[in-house]
Design a protein around this motif. Sequence first.
Motif, PDB file in Angstrom:
ATOM      1  N   ALA A  91       0.697  -1.231   0.221  1.00 67.55           N
ATOM      2  CA  ALA A  91       0.106   0.140   0.141  1.00 67.55           C
ATOM      3  C   ALA A  91       0.930   1.198  -0.167  1.00 67.55           C
ATOM      4  O   ALA A  91       0.522   2.071  -0.838  1.00 67.55           O
ATOM      5  N   MET A  92       1.972   1.254   0.692  1.00 63.38           N
ATOM      6  CA  MET A  92       2.816   2.308   0.939  1.00 63.38           C
ATOM      7  C   MET A  92       3.610   2.733  -0.528  1.00 63.38           C
ATOM      8  O   MET A  92       3.654   3.712  -1.050  1.00 63.38           O
ATOM      9  N   LEU A  93       4.037   1.489  -1.144  1.00 66.29           N
ATOM     10  CA  LEU A  93       4.758   1.739  -2.454  1.00 66.29           C
ATOM     11  C   LEU A  93       3.662   2.303  -3.274  1.00 66.29           C
ATOM     12  O   LEU A  93       4.324   2.869  -4.351  1.00 66.29           O
ATOM     13  N   ARG A  94       2.448   1.802  -3.260  1.00 64.11           N
ATOM     14  CA  ARG A  94       1.645   2.272  -4.416  1.00 64.11           C
ATOM     15  C   ARG A  94       1.717   3.511  -4.482  1.00 64.11           C
ATOM     16  O   ARG A  94       1.638   4.700  -5.120  1.00 64.11           O
ATOM     17  N   GLN A  95       1.483   4.231  -3.149  1.00 69.21           N
ATOM     18  CA  GLN A  95       1.555   5.838  -2.814  1.00 69.21           C
ATOM     19  C   GLN A  95       2.778   6.313  -3.443  1.00 69.21           C
ATOM     20  O   GLN A  95       2.735   7.500  -3.826  1.00 69.21           O
ATOM     21  N   PHE A  96       3.901   5.746  -3.325  1.00 69.79           N
ATOM     22  CA  PHE A  96       5.141   6.278  -3.864  1.00 69.79           C
ATOM     23  C   PHE A  96       5.398   6.131  -5.091  1.00 69.79           C
ATOM     24  O   PHE A  96       6.005   6.702  -5.935  1.00 69.79           O
ATOM     25  N   GLY A  97       4.243   5.461  -5.972  1.00 67.59           N
ATOM     26  CA  GLY A  97       4.476   5.292  -7.352  1.00 67.59           C
ATOM     27  C   GLY A  97       5.282   4.268  -7.900  1.00 67.59           C
ATOM     28  O   GLY A  97       5.660   4.320  -8.845  1.00 67.59           O
ATOM     29  N   VAL A  98       5.344   3.105  -6.867  1.00 68.69           N
ATOM     30  CA  VAL A  98       6.352   2.097  -7.419  1.00 68.69           C
ATOM     31  C   VAL A  98       5.275   1.081  -7.812  1.00 68.69           C
ATOM     32  O   VAL A  98       4.439   0.573  -6.918  1.00 68.69           O
ATOM     33  N   GLU A  99       5.674   0.648  -9.016  1.00 70.88           N
ATOM     34  CA  GLU A  99       4.715  -0.304  -9.537  1.00 70.88           C
ATOM     35  C   GLU A  99       4.699  -1.740  -8.652  1.00 70.88           C
ATOM     36  O   GLU A  99       5.766  -2.190  -8.076  1.00 70.88           O
ATOM     37  N   GLU A 100       3.377  -2.279  -8.692  1.00 72.02           N
ATOM     38  CA  GLU A 100       3.119  -3.649  -8.028  1.00 72.02           C
ATOM     39  C   GLU A 100       4.395  -4.801  -8.215  1.00 72.02           C
ATOM     40  O   GLU A 100       4.736  -5.306  -7.428  1.00 72.02           O
ATOM     41  N   ALA A 101       4.710  -4.860  -9.496  1.00 70.39           N
ATOM     42  CA  ALA A 101       5.357  -6.000 -10.028  1.00 70.39           C
ATOM     43  C   ALA A 101       6.973  -5.986  -9.339  1.00 70.39           C
ATOM     44  O   ALA A 101       7.265  -6.698  -9.360  1.00 70.39           O
ATOM     45  N   ARG A 102       7.402  -4.768  -8.735  1.00 73.57           N
ATOM     46  CA  ARG A 102       8.481  -4.542  -8.368  1.00 73.57           C
ATOM     47  C   ARG A 102       8.840  -5.190  -7.263  1.00 73.57           C
ATOM     48  O   ARG A 102       9.952  -5.616  -6.850  1.00 73.57           O
ATOM     49  N   VAL A 103       7.944  -5.368  -6.224  1.00 78.08           N
ATOM     50  CA  VAL A 103       8.181  -6.014  -4.939  1.00 78.08           C
ATOM     51  C   VAL A 103       7.253  -7.294  -4.800  1.00 78.08           C
ATOM     52  O   VAL A 103       5.821  -7.105  -4.966  1.00 78.08           O
ATOM     53  N   GLN A 104       7.694  -8.275  -4.847  1.00 79.59           N
ATOM     54  CA  GLN A 104       6.818  -9.416  -4.770  1.00 79.59           C
ATOM     55  C   GLN A 104       7.072 -10.484  -3.615  1.00 79.59           C
ATOM     56  O   GLN A 104       8.257 -10.600  -3.191  1.00 79.59           O
ATOM     57  N   LEU A 105       5.922 -11.001  -3.095  1.00 81.11           N
ATOM     58  CA  LEU A 105       6.276 -11.969  -2.102  1.00 81.11           C
ATOM     59  C   LEU A 105       6.011 -13.446  -2.725  1.00 81.11           C
ATOM     60  O   LEU A 105       4.931 -13.580  -3.358  1.00 81.11           O
ATOM     61  N   VAL A 106       6.935 -14.229  -2.746  1.00 87.79           N
ATOM     62  CA  VAL A 106       6.660 -15.471  -3.210  1.00 87.79           C
ATOM     63  C   VAL A 106       6.884 -16.662  -2.191  1.00 87.79           C
ATOM     64  O   VAL A 106       7.488 -16.500  -1.392  1.00 87.79           O
ATOM     65  N   TRP A 107       6.113 -17.826  -2.430  1.00 87.05           N
ATOM     66  CA  TRP A 107       6.499 -18.999  -1.606  1.00 87.05           C
ATOM     67  C   TRP A 107       7.060 -20.014  -2.198  1.00 87.05           C
ATOM     68  O   TRP A 107       6.572 -20.286  -3.454  1.00 87.05           O
ATOM     69  N   ALA A 108       8.094 -20.701  -1.791  1.00 88.66           N
ATOM     70  CA  ALA A 108       8.730 -21.759  -2.485  1.00 88.66           C
ATOM     71  C   ALA A 108       9.485 -22.594  -1.373  1.00 88.66           C
ATOM     72  O   ALA A 108      10.154 -22.345  -0.659  1.00 88.66           O
ATOM     73  N   SER A 109       8.791 -24.073  -1.349  1.00 91.18           N
ATOM     74  CA  SER A 109       9.425 -24.968  -0.471  1.00 91.18           C
ATOM     75  C   SER A 109      10.539 -25.513  -0.906  1.00 91.18           C
ATOM     76  O   SER A 109      11.090 -25.260  -2.231  1.00 91.18           O
ATOM     77  N   ALA A 110      11.366 -26.233  -0.101  1.00 91.38           N
ATOM     78  CA  ALA A 110      12.847 -26.609  -0.137  1.00 91.38           C
ATOM     79  C   ALA A 110      12.975 -27.581  -1.552  1.00 91.38           C
ATOM     80  O   ALA A 110      13.930 -27.513  -2.278  1.00 91.38           O
ATOM     81  N   SER A 111      12.015 -28.151  -1.840  1.00 91.95           N
ATOM     82  CA  SER A 111      11.851 -28.771  -3.022  1.00 91.95           C
ATOM     83  C   SER A 111      11.158 -28.268  -4.411  1.00 91.95           C
ATOM     84  O   SER A 111      11.205 -28.875  -5.570  1.00 91.95           O
ATOM     85  N   GLU A 112      11.017 -27.013  -4.385  1.00 96.25           N
ATOM     86  CA  GLU A 112      10.319 -26.283  -5.279  1.00 96.25           C
ATOM     87  C   GLU A 112      11.538 -25.407  -6.082  1.00 96.25           C
ATOM     88  O   GLU A 112      11.102 -24.163  -6.529  1.00 96.25           O
ATOM     89  N   GLY A 113      12.741 -26.117  -6.546  1.00 99.18           N
ATOM     90  CA  GLY A 113      13.656 -25.232  -7.183  1.00 99.18           C
ATOM     91  C   GLY A 113      13.055 -24.830  -8.667  1.00 99.18           C
ATOM     92  O   GLY A 113      13.359 -23.515  -9.114  1.00 99.18           O
ATOM     93  N   ILE A 114      12.393 -25.598  -9.244  1.00101.42           N
ATOM     94  CA  ILE A 114      12.013 -25.125 -10.378  1.00101.42           C
ATOM     95  C   ILE A 114      10.931 -24.154 -10.504  1.00101.42           C
ATOM     96  O   ILE A 114      10.918 -23.075 -11.138  1.00101.42           O
ATOM     97  N   ILE A 115      10.225 -24.169  -9.219  1.00 96.97           N
ATOM     98  CA  ILE A 115       9.247 -23.018  -9.142  1.00 96.97           C
ATOM     99  C   ILE A 115       9.741 -21.634  -8.699  1.00 96.97           C
ATOM    100  O   ILE A 115       9.418 -20.885  -9.468  1.00 96.97           O
TER     101      ILE A 115
END
Lengths: 158, 294, 677
Positions: A91-115
């Motif tokens: 929400a804060m970055l949006r106000q700064f005008g930083v595009e959504e795609a620039r900061v991403q949260l992803v989940w990857a388990s230890a076996s998900e190298g490909i992912i």
Amino acid sequence: MSEQFEPVIVGFLCNWCSYRAADLAGTARIHYAPNMRPIRVMCSGRIDPQFVLKALREGADGVMIAGCHPGECHYVSGNIKALRRFILLKAMLRQFGVEEARVQLVWASASEGIILAAKVNKMTEEIRALGPLNWQETVLGGNNGYKVAQAALVPEEV
Amino acid sequence: MKKFAYFPGCSLEKLAQSYNNSSVETTRLLGVELQELEDWNCCGATTYFHVDQLLAYTLVARNLAMAEKEGLDLVAPCSACYKNAYFTNKYIKEDPDLAEHINYALEEDDLQFNGTINVHHVIEIFVNEIGVEKIKSKITNPLEGLRVAPYYGCQIVRPKHNGTDAENPHFFEELVSAMGADTVDYPERLRCCGASLIMTSRHAALNMVRTLLQSAVDCETNVIATACPLCQVNLECYQPQVNEEFGTNFNMPVLYFTQLLGLAMGLPPKKVGIGSELVSAAPIFDKYLKRTVR
Amino acid sequence: MSEEQKHPEQNERVGVYICHCGTNIANVVDVEDVAEWAGKQPNVEIAREYKFMCSSLGQDLIEEDIREKGLTRVVVSSCSPHMHEKTFRTACERGGLNPFLFEMANIREHDSWITNDKVAATQKAKALTNAAIERVVHHQPLEQLPVEINPNTLVVGGGIAGITAALELANGGHHVYLVEREPSIGGHMAQLDKTFPTLDCSACILTPKMVDAGQHPNITLLTWSEVEKVDGYIGNFTVSVRKKARYINEDHCTGCGICIEKCPFKVIDDVFEVGMGERKVVYRPFPQAVPKFPVIDKENCVYFQRGKCKACQIFCPTEPNSIDFEQEDEILSISVGNIILATGFQLFDTAKIPQYGYGRLPNVFTSLEFERMVNASGPTDGKIVLRDKQTEPKTVAIIHCVGSRDENYHKYCSKICCMYSLKFAHLVHERIPDADVYNCYIDMRTPGKGYEEFYHRLLEEGTHFIRGKVAEVTNAARIPEEKGKLIVQVEDTLIGRQRRIPVDMVLLSPAMEAQPDSKEISQLFKMGCDFDGFFTERHPKLDPVATMTEGIFIAGACQGPKDVPDSVAQGAAASARVAGLINIGTVMMEPVRASINQDDCSGCRICNNMCPYNAIIFHEDRHVSEVITALCQGCGTCVAACPSGIISGAHFTNIQLLSQIEGILWDVRPAKEKVPA
Ligand SMILES: Cc1cc2nc3c(=O)[nH]c(=O)nc-3n(C[C@H](O)[C@H](O)[C@H](O)COP(=O)(O)OP(=O)(O)OC[C@H]3O[C@@H](n4cnc5c(N)ncnc54)[C@H](O)[C@@H]3O)c2cc1C
Ligand code: SF4
Ligand code: SF4
Ligand code: SF4
Ligand code: SF4
Ligand code: FES
């Protein structure tokens, strides 16, 4: 080869799942964009929003936060806290005008190298399409905005 | 009424008119309109792709572009046409370079193909669009006791499916049982009929036809159902030659599934092209379809 | 105590070592360039590149430089810290430097192995190295925390690997909890008839071990049980085990088996007999089951489903009666110091390859079905017969590599199928001397002591070997000789022809694959599994039974396809590792712990409910929070949460991480004066 823009992405990877996913991707020789530069933290819960802002301010074009899947955090629920902080940070970055795609949260388990590799590729493509972030201009609008950013750096609890 | 752009293909113009008529008639009764492309051209069949790939793709793309112009998905009743259209569509979508070359040529004809439509085999319209349940509800003359061997041939399943779906499909069987017929557990149902070999290696091709027919006979089949004019021709028209070459005595009717379906739905035999076959289907209808065949 | 220095001395003497890893790194990263460049960075005293930093010579380099050049900090850019952080820390320690004044940059797994782009990889290597340099100057000397090792061990899975591990430890005087989810231990080996290459009877060699495990005073056997929850860390795990209701009171039951005899209902046994035979509703999977207590299969029990029967109870001769329909699942909590996972494998589902006809053509069998069939105590009393249970086959085809070495299913080689396929051929020859046996293989893989010799024996026994992958098994006869047979269509690559082989029986040798729940199990125990679902070892060559998680070990087929000798070797190896830890009695733990500077704590209490381990307490009197070090696991969640920024996470302090961020962005940082962190 044409000179295409190569974004620099800082990755904050938790020690137990996503850092190991990145290790596995390497061990399995999965080739993916070398644009993400990983920093190891014990848990995604350790990631202070100010780290993300710091990275963007210091020249990164994007930040990837990676943790274990919800319910699988080595420390029970650090990733849930990371998620909560992430939502507010967005929400804060949006106000700064930083595009959504620039900061991403992803989940990857230890076996998900490909992912994880696929997610790095995807993020790299997305940011490549956006072009450089250029915090100085985008967020600070030149030099006088320095204080704004400073104010934003006060760590916030969520 | 759901509409599709219909690409009958060259075979259905003449040799396989019965397939053409029965497809159009049965789909209409089931609430689907097959609207024939106005100025379609040959898809290049099995040979042109080996002569000049780019031109072959362009040939197919012209048909696709016309369907796209109408805003309709393309339907082909012939397995070879279907395969060509399916792959051309797929490759153009995946390969911008190919798309550029093809569109350059299509410009001559004021056409352009953007890859916004899908390609279906006509049997997929029955199975996926209409659905077996709806078909069942429209059957008035169930083909009770008729042993029908569903012959997929080698080209319907392969383009789209892989793994179990390709090696062990069920939809044709389901369609046949929907008509009320007995489905033959036909082991050779996916094996190639040898269509593209008949010109170059006649003996090998005839041997393949023989294998398919023999297996059908062994399974006590009354009629083989096909979904492709090439398969139909190979299996039916070459029976005398197979008999001559191998000393066999085959006399196996080979009908399009749409013909059988039309009969089951109560269409008059003539309307679905019964009577023009080389191996007469009359004996079986005498036995199983007393109500419809005089 | 606040150990966070806001203005560290910027005159540390850092030694930087760039590893070639043979060619693993050097082929993609220009290591010379990185080293030369690193040498010019602030604080760097010396930068070197070397072939193998982890070798003793590489480590000596570090030690010498610390002594001779007076290094105060060390950075190694090489593989993952999960691989060699310990190695290099120890080297620092030997050189006289506190091991925590070291930092590692991962330029192999995260760099040279993921790209061929040399320019980008070199740039990234510099970034990661620089990040480590800028971070390490802020490192503080730390002392590891000693943790006592609970001498009890949990072994999960009672196949041959788990049984071996449990017995080794128990014989060494250590207590073991052996948890098995089936009613009996034994695993797949209990289902086998004979074992290659020596052909000794599987039961004859396994049963004594099972009995030993069942009776050992140091082994608590928990069968029909599953692990539900795992908390803690090496030395101190707390594990919840669900002991499912057997409906048999184990204190009274004598295992006489009368209940089984009297139960009037039978069902198909899909587990032990793989659908080939039947069992009663109250049952033991096989006669030599350990423990001897039966289990009532609630789903199929007429009393449970319809409220009538109780024949078993009526006939049970014990006093008090051992049948207990009221029994409920029990949750046991056990404390252990180490865990060995030996959960084994499952077989690939052959129905996924429909062209081989399994499930459609009755006389196509899987390997396990055949094992049960040839087993003298199996459903056909050891007779090799077709599905009709009477006709003896005169021709048998054995198809190797079903689902293995196949791009569509598993790329890997299952390792054991060639050998057991040869064993099957031998058993057919032995039981039906005039039978023709065809083994269709891709490559014959017989690496092992006495294995190749076994293959030669089969060549002499007259097995027909066909080198080619089978295309199809069909019942579509083309010639009279094929009528009523299964026809195996295969390209014989040695004679270069397609062949159609009519046979009576087809045996499929499916791939060994990971258990279907291996991913969940790996998450439950917080260790990794690979893409195929096999558990990941710490090092594929040098540490095959340890995992990346301290205190968790793996053994047997859960780590990858394996035969009995290899599974036994791993079971013993894992127990040796655990025994070593128990003997030392303590392990040193990472001192990554949080601490609160109580002078500056505002008492806002935000951190209090951040901690998943309730390690933070609040002192009402002084209005400040405090971290209980013994409970803290070091996740750092509270550190990130404290609005006053006065919780410090040792070894992951704010200044360390912020400097790392600056360092990693060395090439893109805006050219202005450094913004104070
Ligand atoms: C058809 C066939 C023939 C073979 N022939 C031979 C031969 O002749 N010679 C030879 O050397 N090898 C042979 N093998 C290989 C042999 O079976 C294996 O090497 C051996 O069984 C592996 O032992 P294991 O203990 O690792 O796994 P398993 O035998 O699979 O045992 C694992 C055990 O763990 C239990 N378990 C699984 N998950 C859990 C859980 N979550 N909680 C609790 N318990 C759990 C299972 O119920 C099982 O009892 C053959 C294999 C097959 C399939
Ligand atoms: S394993 Fe690591 S430390 Fe050893 S040589 Fe390779 S990169 Fe260097
Ligand atoms: S009859 Fe009673 S004592 Fe005998 S095995 Fe059954 S429960 Fe145990
Ligand atoms: S009560 Fe259940 S287990 Fe007991 S004899 Fe009856 S059916 Fe068998
Ligand atoms: S670091 Fe994690 S475990 Fe330690 S006190 Fe803070 S929240 Fe709790
Ligand atoms: S340890 Fe991975 S997110 Fe907490």
